[in-house]
Design an enzyme around this catalytic site. Sequence first.
Site, PDB file in Angstrom:
ATOM      1  N   ASN A  62       5.791   0.259  -0.265  1.00 13.41           N
ATOM      2  CA  ASN A  62       5.334   0.424  -1.831  1.00 13.41           C
ATOM      3  C   ASN A  62       5.552   1.875  -1.913  1.00 13.41           C
ATOM      4  O   ASN A  62       5.007   2.667  -1.444  1.00 13.41           O
ATOM      5  CB  ASN A  62       3.852   0.046  -1.902  1.00 13.41           C
TER       6      ASN A  62
ATOM      7  N   GLU B  54       1.579  -9.090   7.962  1.00 11.11           N
ATOM      8  CA  GLU B  54       0.000  -8.856   7.775  1.00 11.11           C
ATOM      9  C   GLU B  54      -0.724 -10.263   8.028  1.00 11.11           C
ATOM     10  O   GLU B  54      -0.391 -11.286   7.735  1.00 11.11           O
ATOM     11  CB  GLU B  54      -0.267  -8.671   6.197  1.00 11.11           C
TER      12      GLU B  54
ATOM     13  N   ASP C  14      -3.911  -0.354   4.048  1.00  7.61           N
ATOM     14  CA  ASP C  14      -3.953  -1.876   3.339  1.00  7.61           C
ATOM     15  C   ASP C  14      -5.093  -1.432   2.323  1.00  7.61           C
ATOM     16  O   ASP C  14      -6.108  -0.728   2.594  1.00  7.61           O
ATOM     17  CB  ASP C  14      -4.663  -2.923   4.257  1.00  7.61           C
TER      18      ASP C  14
HETATM   19  P1  ITT Z   1       2.533  -2.476   1.924  1.00  4.67           P
HETATM   20  O1  ITT Z   1       3.817  -2.788   1.976  1.00  4.67           O
HETATM   21  O2  ITT Z   1       1.772  -1.091   2.010  1.00  4.67           O
HETATM   22  O3  ITT Z   1       1.320  -3.673   2.372  1.00  4.67           O
HETATM   23  P2  ITT Z   1       1.338  -3.631  -0.803  1.00  4.67           P
HETATM   24  O4  ITT Z   1       1.930  -3.135  -1.967  1.00  4.67           O
HETATM   25  O5  ITT Z   1       1.729  -4.861  -0.324  1.00  4.67           O
HETATM   26  O6  ITT Z   1       2.383  -2.573   0.187  1.00  4.67           O
HETATM   27  P3  ITT Z   1      -1.288  -3.609  -0.466  1.00  4.67           P
HETATM   28  O7  ITT Z   1      -1.287  -4.914   0.485  1.00  4.67           O
HETATM   29  O8  ITT Z   1      -2.149  -2.470   0.627  1.00  4.67           O
HETATM   30  O9  ITT Z   1      -0.052  -3.057  -0.536  1.00  4.67           O
HETATM   31  O10 ITT Z   1      -1.926  -3.807  -1.769  1.00  4.67           O
HETATM   32  C1  ITT Z   1      -2.585  -4.835  -2.124  1.00  4.67           C
HETATM   33  C2  ITT Z   1      -2.433  -4.751  -3.680  1.00  4.67           C
HETATM   34  O11 ITT Z   1      -3.482  -4.008  -4.172  1.00  4.67           O
HETATM   35  C3  ITT Z   1      -1.247  -4.043  -4.362  1.00  4.67           C
HETATM   36  O12 ITT Z   1      -0.088  -4.775  -4.350  1.00  4.67           O
HETATM   37  C4  ITT Z   1      -1.687  -3.615  -5.590  1.00  4.67           C
HETATM   38  O13 ITT Z   1      -1.452  -4.385  -6.731  1.00  4.67           O
HETATM   39  C5  ITT Z   1      -3.010  -3.470  -5.510  1.00  4.67           C
HETATM   40  N1  ITT Z   1      -3.416  -1.830  -5.208  1.00  4.67           N
HETATM   41  C6  ITT Z   1      -3.533  -1.312  -3.980  1.00  4.67           C
HETATM   42  N2  ITT Z   1      -3.667   0.004  -4.094  1.00  4.67           N
HETATM   43  C7  ITT Z   1      -3.736   0.241  -5.210  1.00  4.67           C
HETATM   44  C8  ITT Z   1      -3.896   1.279  -6.254  1.00  4.67           C
HETATM   45  O14 ITT Z   1      -3.984   2.637  -5.738  1.00  4.67           O
HETATM   46  N3  ITT Z   1      -3.844   1.314  -7.679  1.00  4.67           N
HETATM   47  C9  ITT Z   1      -3.940   0.008  -8.104  1.00  4.67           C
HETATM   48  N4  ITT Z   1      -3.602  -1.108  -7.422  1.00  4.67           N
HETATM   49  C10 ITT Z   1      -3.526  -1.142  -6.262  1.00  4.67           C
END
Ligand code: ITT
Length: 201
Positions: free
Chosen positions: A17, A44, A73
Amino acid sequence: MVDVVSMSKALTFVTSNRHKFKEAERIAKEHGVKLRWRNISYAEIQSDNLADIARVGSQLAAMFIRAPCFVEDAGLFIEALRGFPGPYSAYVFKTIGNDGILRLMEGVDNRAAEFRSVVGYCESFSNSPKIFEGRAKGTIALEVRGKGGFGYDPIFLPHGGDGRTFAEMSTDEKNELSHRGEAIRKLVKWYVEVKEGEGIK
Ligand code: ITT
């Protein structure tokens, strides 16, 4: 102003991300730490507990890249929905998105919600990871607002803000109030202390 010598401290963030990386990079830089990005998806585990997901994720990531690194996460926990979407935030965002969440919240007075972030830092697979946590309390907006940020940012109004959603803020403004800002700041401060202890300037 950060000098070149202190920038020799470097951390590696494994994430797919780019928004997460950009937010973390700003904080690391403020503390004189260079952040490297490994843009890969790591396996994960499924768990209700973000810390367990980050712990195992950081071990797998360290094994995969064969170097010390951290993963993060995060999830959105909505009180009236008993913590949903929580650890399933990524899947829920991909499927029903912000419009779907707003529909689930139609007519709901209690709009309290919380973003949680857990960082797992690991040196090698056999090493036990260090965990750092951050939280941001707030409320779910009545409509989607703002073009910045990512994910649920357009529907999240943080406490301590001025009525703007995270998506209406700059990266630095979001970092001041956000779950990720808190967790990454804890990680970077710890890392700087450890490196200073090891005599690395
Ligand atoms: P990784 O490769 O780091 O896992 P990811 O996008 O899959 O990237 P996560 O599983 O941690 O990340 O995030 C879960 C979801 O929660 C992510 O897809 C976002 O939609 C939401 N999310 C996480 N942090 C956020 C933030 O700061 N603001 C808005 N949405 C967020």
